[in-house]
Design an enzyme around this catalytic site. Structure first.
Site, PDB file in Angstrom:
ATOM      1  N   HIS A   1      -1.674  -7.830   5.041  1.00 35.34           N
ATOM      2  CA  HIS A   1      -0.271  -7.438   4.950  1.00 35.34           C
ATOM      3  C   HIS A   1      -0.058  -6.204   4.071  1.00 35.34           C
ATOM      4  O   HIS A   1       0.946  -6.098   3.362  1.00 35.34           O
ATOM      5  CB  HIS A   1       0.579  -8.612   4.444  1.00 35.34           C
ATOM      6  CG  HIS A   1       0.291  -9.888   5.170  1.00 35.34           C
ATOM      7  ND1 HIS A   1       0.656 -10.084   6.472  1.00 35.34           N
ATOM      8  CD2 HIS A   1      -0.385 -11.004   4.794  1.00 35.34           C
ATOM      9  CE1 HIS A   1       0.236 -11.281   6.853  1.00 35.34           C
ATOM     10  NE2 HIS A   1      -0.405 -11.839   5.867  1.00 35.34           N
ATOM     11  N   CYS A   2      -1.012  -5.277   4.141  1.00 33.08           N
ATOM     12  CA  CYS A   2      -0.902  -4.032   3.362  1.00 33.08           C
ATOM     13  C   CYS A   2      -0.696  -4.290   1.884  1.00 33.08           C
ATOM     14  O   CYS A   2       0.071  -3.582   1.216  1.00 33.08           O
ATOM     15  CB  CYS A   2       0.224  -3.140   3.885  1.00 33.08           C
ATOM     16  SG  CYS A   2      -0.055  -2.595   5.553  1.00 33.08           S
ATOM     17  N   ALA A   3      -1.329  -5.328   1.380  1.00 29.02           N
ATOM     18  CA  ALA A   3      -1.248  -5.604  -0.058  1.00 29.02           C
ATOM     19  C   ALA A   3      -2.592  -6.135  -0.526  1.00 29.02           C
ATOM     20  O   ALA A   3      -2.685  -7.221  -1.085  1.00 29.02           O
ATOM     21  CB  ALA A   3      -0.130  -6.599  -0.342  1.00 29.02           C
TER      22      ALA A   3
ATOM     23  N   HIS B   1       0.817  -1.223   0.000  1.00 32.68           N
ATOM     24  CA  HIS B   1       0.000   0.000   0.000  1.00 32.68           C
ATOM     25  C   HIS B   1       0.851   1.275   0.000  1.00 32.68           C
ATOM     26  O   HIS B   1       0.439   2.307  -0.522  1.00 32.68           O
ATOM     27  CB  HIS B   1      -0.928   0.023   1.217  1.00 32.68           C
ATOM     28  CG  HIS B   1      -1.978  -1.059   1.171  1.00 32.68           C
ATOM     29  ND1 HIS B   1      -2.759  -1.377   2.248  1.00 32.68           N
ATOM     30  CD2 HIS B   1      -2.367  -1.886   0.171  1.00 32.68           C
ATOM     31  CE1 HIS B   1      -3.582  -2.366   1.921  1.00 32.68           C
ATOM     32  NE2 HIS B   1      -3.354  -2.691   0.668  1.00 32.68           N
TER      33      HIS B   1
END
Ligand SMILES: Cc1ncc(COP(=O)(O)O)c(C=O)c1O
Lengths: 411, 141
Positions: free
Chosen positions: A367-369, A126
């Protein structure tokens, strides 16, 4: 057992360098979120705070000169760590701050026209995606994504096809923080260069986990955080090619980055100082340099050997547990030490909770993805990440914890 | 180059380990997780509301049918951890037959009591996902 214990350069004793392990006894498998801190890094920072603390680049007295020398020395160490020169290293607060600073600076510098394109890999974090999304909205640019191919790798053929003269920026991470895959950035950067696009590399998952060379990657900009490579929190690095930095307009403004200021306008300091507005993270830069030196002392051959050994062992051990699915390439040499997985019938959040009760720390979630997870068709994954201080014993504790989670939830 | 640890007297106690006595996956929770009640999209309903907890990937859709001011049907579907699914299951059982006025008086505390387990900060969002969805529906009624 297929993986016989080889004679390795890194032994269990490495954990003794990290106060954390003795204090907690945790099987810490979340270094992809943040790594642990060796005593040498703590000592380097403590020396700044207790012996030579002063601001940099301003005091005209001995202490300030010493602090400035150490801070600039840290820049030199980090430059060498990634095969760059000192003038190409900008200290920031984090990878995320590096990414935002770079995006603003590029917006202030490039001539972006409506319909121009930004190409990102489907794996991006992100911190890479969101600033570029915002830029795209402000400038009416089009976001294009490089899809995944079979086997949790990028589709390089598609990547080459998608780079056109309309492509102005290409962002590809060196290693995925979810899949662990180490991407062949060079294969893409050369096509980007031919088309006049700027190549940005997020090296956050790779830095300190695999050798890093901006020359080999052939990129224009590269960034990472200090806290995933044994350094402190609160420090990031932004590398920019010297000739590009000379032409790059600053993104943030204030003290420290100026040459002269009048009531009406200002001029900027030389590169890279003009990109470091305000008091920089001094203790953190010194700590990060100590981390880089510590990593150099162990050496990447030994670091890679340990990560690859434990990753392969864990991958094989987990793949023998029924109903566990693994999201990683098989060849450990193409992995930064990250093993994501799901357990049928056990939600990742429950898995992480049950493992944590067994003193095994893994991470669960997106996981910020999020775009990557939706490409994989998942909403959450469990992620175990291995660094050079992890052992096969840690992997065994992970496997035992997974079995416990399955038993608890009767999955 | 490697330097030893500070003396034991200066070190702090680890805070990582959980209290194993606080059982989270009680029989009752597991039963609702593995066999959620009122699970699946109903054929008819009056309102549908979806919520998610992006951090851990939980997603939940609540379907309510009303008979005047009374909840005549409550079902849900979604994908989530044991706590969020169990809470959805228990909540749909609890709210059927209640009227809107009564439901508006429900608090997070009621949900924790209903679950009967100690909810840590990291599980709050899971425990309250179905409840938050219900609150969103009630807010516009
Ligand atoms: C690949 C990758 N890029 C960027 C980041 C952002 O790092 P930070 O949160 O330190 O800014 C992270 C860490 O979360 C990461 O794993």
């Amino acid at each position: 057992m297929r993986y016989l214990k080889k004679s390795m350069n890194i032994s269990e004793k490495i954990k003794n360098d990290f106060p954390f392990f003795e204090k907690t006894g945790v099987a810490y498998l979340d270094s992809a979120a943040t790594s642990q801190t060796p005593q040498v890094v703590l000592d380097a920072m403590e020396a700044y705070y207790t012996i030579f603390r002063a601001n940099v680049h301003r005091g005209l007295y001995g202490l300030s000169a010493e602090a400035t020398e150490r801070f600039e020395g840290a820049r030199e160490t980090i430059a060498q760590f990634i095969g760059a020169s000192k003038e190409e290293i900008i200290f920031t607060g984090s990878a995320t701050m590096s990414s935002n600073l770079l995006t603003y600076a590029l917006e202030n510098t490039l001539e972006l026209r409506e319909g121009d394109e930004i190409l990102l890999s489907a794996m991006e974090h992100h911190s890479s995606i969101v600033p570029l999304q915002e830029l795209a909205q402000r400038k009416k640019l089009k976001l294009v994504y490089i899809p995944l191919a079979e086997g949790f790798a990028l589709d390089y053929k598609e990547a080459k096809r998608l780079i056109t003269p309309r492509t102005k920026i290409v962002a590809v991470m060196r290693a995925s923080n979810v899949l662990g895959t180490i991407n062949d950035v060079r294969a893409i950067s050369q096509t980007a260069r031919k088309n006049g696009a700027i190549m940005i590399v997020d090296a956050t998952s790779a830095a300190g986990h695999a050798p890093l060379s901006v020359k080999d990657l052939d990129c224009d900009y590269l960034y990472f955080s200090g806290h995933k490579m044994c350094g402190p929190t609160g420090i990031g690095v932004l590398y920019g090619r010297r000739d590009f930095l000379e032409k790059l307009y600053p993104g943030f403004f204030g003290g420290g980055m100026i040459d002269r200021v009048t009531r009406e306008k200002s001029s900027w300091r030389e590169v890279p100082g003009r990109f470091e507005a305000g008091t920089p993270p001094i203790a953190e830069a010194i700590g990060l340099a100590a981390a880089a030196e510590y990593i150099n002392e162990i050496g990447f051959p030994a670091i890679r050997e340990q990560i690859e050994d434990v990753f392969s062992y864990a991958r094989e051990t987990l793949s023998r547990i029924p109903n566990v699915s693994i999201y990683a390439r098989t060849d450990a040499r193409e992995n930064a030490g990250i093993l994501s997985f799901t357990i049928k019938g056990v939600h990742p959040h429950d898995a992480a909770e049950i493992l944590s009760r067994e003193n095994v720390a893994i991470r669960a979630g997106h996981h910020c993805a999020e775009p990557l997870l939706s490409e994989l068709g998942e909403t959450a994954l469990c992620r175990a990440s291995f660094y050079f201080y992890n052992t096969r014993g840690d992997a065994d504790r992970l496997a035992a914890g997974i079995k416990k989670a399955k038993a608890t939830l009767r999955a | 180059m490697r330097i030893g640890l500070p003396p034991a007297s200066k070190r702090q106690k680890p805070r990582f380990a959980h209290n194993m006595d606080e059982e989270l996956y009680k029989e009752n929770i597991l039963d609702h997780y593995r066999h959620p009640r009122n699970f699946g999209k109903p054929e008819t309903y009056d309102v549908r509301e979806k919520s998610s907890n992006p951090l851990c990937g939980d997603e939940l859709t609540l379907y309510l049918a009303f008979d005047g001011e009374t909840v005549s049907g409550a079902r849900f579907e979604g994908d989530g951890c044991a706590i969020s699914i169990a809470a959805g299951s228990m909540l749909t059982e609890k709210i059927k037959g209640k009227d809107i006025g009564e439901l508006k008086l429900m608090t997070p505390g009621d949900i924790y009591t209903m679950l009967g387990i100690k909810i840590s900060h990291t599980r709050e969002k899971c425990a309250l996902l179905a409840y938050a969805t219900l609150i969103n529906i009630l807010a516009v009624r």
